[in-house]
Design a protein around this motif. Structure first.
Motif, PDB file in Angstrom:
ATOM      1  N   HIS A 233      -2.725 -22.176 -12.783  1.00 29.02           N
ATOM      2  CA  HIS A 233      -1.844 -23.343 -12.896  1.00 29.02           C
ATOM      3  C   HIS A 233      -2.432 -24.550 -12.151  1.00 29.02           C
ATOM      4  O   HIS A 233      -2.539 -25.647 -12.706  1.00 29.02           O
ATOM      5  CB  HIS A 233      -0.467 -22.956 -12.322  1.00 29.02           C
ATOM      6  N   HIS A 237      -4.095 -28.284 -13.475  1.00 28.44           N
ATOM      7  CA  HIS A 237      -3.738 -29.645 -13.047  1.00 28.44           C
ATOM      8  C   HIS A 237      -4.995 -30.448 -12.731  1.00 28.44           C
ATOM      9  O   HIS A 237      -5.092 -31.628 -13.076  1.00 28.44           O
ATOM     10  CB  HIS A 237      -2.845 -29.597 -11.806  1.00 28.44           C
ATOM     11  N   GLU A 258       3.150 -30.363 -16.591  1.00 28.80           N
ATOM     12  CA  GLU A 258       3.481 -28.982 -16.235  1.00 28.80           C
ATOM     13  C   GLU A 258       3.322 -28.036 -17.423  1.00 28.80           C
ATOM     14  O   GLU A 258       2.934 -26.882 -17.262  1.00 28.80           O
ATOM     15  CB  GLU A 258       4.903 -28.916 -15.674  1.00 28.80           C
ATOM     16  N   CYS A 411       6.943 -26.261  -9.256  1.00 22.91           N
ATOM     17  CA  CYS A 411       5.681 -26.708  -8.700  1.00 22.91           C
ATOM     18  C   CYS A 411       5.860 -28.164  -8.393  1.00 22.91           C
ATOM     19  O   CYS A 411       5.959 -28.964  -9.294  1.00 22.91           O
ATOM     20  CB  CYS A 411       4.562 -26.513  -9.712  1.00 22.91           C
ATOM     21  N   ALA A 413       4.195 -30.384  -8.089  1.00 23.96           N
ATOM     22  CA  ALA A 413       3.318 -31.317  -8.792  1.00 23.96           C
ATOM     23  C   ALA A 413       4.161 -32.336  -9.521  1.00 23.96           C
ATOM     24  O   ALA A 413       3.758 -33.465  -9.747  1.00 23.96           O
ATOM     25  CB  ALA A 413       2.468 -30.570  -9.792  1.00 23.96           C
TER      26      ALA A 413
END
Ligand SMILES: [Zn+2]
Length: 440
Positions: A233, A237, A258, A411, A413
């Motif tokens: 994952h 990114h 995502e 996440c 992110a």
């Protein structure tokens, strides 16, 4: 004219051999460096020290240093330092500026001037940030370097997880890693957090995208359940961030960011399938447009948002292919608004995407009101401060206190935009088919 040229040639030749000039002894250097070092006290400080011998007193000195962090702006720092005789010292206090992660590279040089105006620039030196508390091992392949110290299997297994993810990214999206990535796998989330100043106490992974460095806390017992998918994952990114790198303020909607990272993890797990099934049955999906920004801070809602994002991206890839996805990433990197970018590539905006996706997965159509004001990506901040790293929560087994884990695992992110890298296109490959709904 010919005579003039001969005269000129003769003069040049004579000048070139110094004919007629007495040999001169080599000049004594006005400034000689006898010692030049940077001492790292990780992660607190770096102390730069320089000793010189000078024929005349130094009147000015400056330290120039930078890290290999990627930035659209010049990132060098210059600090004037007052000389004490022939010694100079300056300390970079990382607790004030934020500490670069292990694996980051520091480079520096000094500029020195004496009272006759003579100036010297020392040759550039480099130092790699490292965490000396552990006895690190490293395995590398395909531009991925995994550093770890606990559990014999951990490094090789996570390297394989990263390589598998890269292969999926290439097969699914036709994009590949251009710049090397380093993973530092700590034996626990606590060990990792001690390596970084000011990190949230629930963080289990940190992505320093502008250094191409990811820190994770992975106990050997979490290798399969958390280590492997998180490596995939977070690496995704970075790879997508490289491909969509932009200095013009371009950004990507969170569902896209995502969703792409989840595609890189591989086949969706049961939790994702169940989320999609429930979303269809109970008509419980949120509007696609609402997934443009940060996901809900509530873990369960965030988990469903991840599952929906996965399904949206899988739909786009399955229906329109990887070239269109690459084009979308590029148009967004050029600063296009989200709706405008979707319309340019696919011929529909976020609402049109929602209608088409719902039909594809068998969800009932949603009544969508016209949206007069599309979301402008320029309103979403893209500057990432030095200290900022994208963090990922610790798995429940290792964190105290961990967030409740959502279906797909939040996440953050979603909270901090990914930073900057570079990426290459690869020859498109045929994608394996993949379920975009529970029916697959
Ligand atoms: Zn993520």
């Amino acid at each position: 004219m010919k005579n003039f040229l001969l005269l000129l040639l003769g003069t040049l030749l004579l000048g070139g051999t110094n004919a007629g000039i007495l040999p001169q002894p080599p000049p004594t250097p006005a400034i000689t460096v006898t010692h030049n070092e940077a001492v790292l006290d990780f992660p607190q400080s770096v102390t730069f020290r320089l000793d010189v011998q000078t024929a005349r007193p130094l009147t000015a000195a400056a330290l120039n240093y930078s890290t290999n962090r990627q930035s659209c702006l010049p990132a060098q720092t210059q600090v004037p330092v007052t000389p004490t005789g022939g010694s100079l010292e300056w300390q970079w206090v990382l607790s004030r500026s934020g500490s670069p992660p292990p694996g980051a590279q520091l480079s520096w040089y000094w500029t020195l001037t004496d009272d006759s105006g003579h100036m010297v620039i020392t040759p550039p030196q480099t130092l790699t940030f490292s965490d000396p508390r552990y006895d690190w091992q490293q395995v590398s392949a395909g531009g991925v370097h995994v550093n770890w110290y606990r559990g014999d299997d951990v490094g090789p297994q996570l390297l394989q997880a990263a390589l598998d993810a890269l292969q999926r990214l290439q097969a699914e999206m036709g994009i590949q890693l251009e710049q090397d990535v380093q993973f530092f796998i700590y034996g626990s989330a606590n060990d990792m957090r001690d390596a970084v100043l000011y990190v949230q106490d629930w963080a289990g992974a940190l992505a320093f995208a502008d250094y191409n460095i990811i820190l994770m806390g992975v106990a050997p017992s979490q290798l399969e359940s958390w280590g492997r998918p998180t490596v995939a994952h977070e690496l995704a990114h970075l790879v997508v961030g490289q491909f969509g790198w932009s200095c013009v303020g371009g950004s990507r909607p969170t569902w896209l960011e995502e969703g792409l990272a989840m595609v890189a993890e591989g086949e969706p797990g049961d939790a994702v399938r169940q989320d999609i099934a429930r979303g269809i049955e109970a008509d419980a999906f949120v509007p696609v447009r609402s997934l443009n920004g940060a996901f809900s801070a509530h873990s369960a809602d965030a988990g469903i948002a991840y599952s929906q994002s996965y399904s949206l991206v899988a739909f786009l890839l399955d229906t329109y292919g990887q070239q269109a996805m690459q084009q979308l990433l590029r148009v967004l990197a050029d600063g296009a608004a989200y709706d405008q970018a979707l319309a340019e590539v696919y011929g529909f905006n976020a609402d049109g995407l929602e209608t088409a996706w719902r039909a594809a997965i068998g969800a009932p159509p949603r009544q969508i009101l016209p949206t007069p004001t599309p979301i402008n990506p320029a309103l979403i901040p893209t500057a990432v401060p030095l200290q900022a790293a994208r963090s990922q929560p610790t798995p429940a087994a290792a964190a105290s206190p961990p967030p409740q884990s959502g279906s797909a695992g939040p996440c953050p992110a979603a909270l901090i935009p990914p930073a900057l890298l570079l990426l290459l296109l690869t020859a498109p490959r045929r994608r394996q088919s993949r379920p975009i709904s529970n029916k697959g």
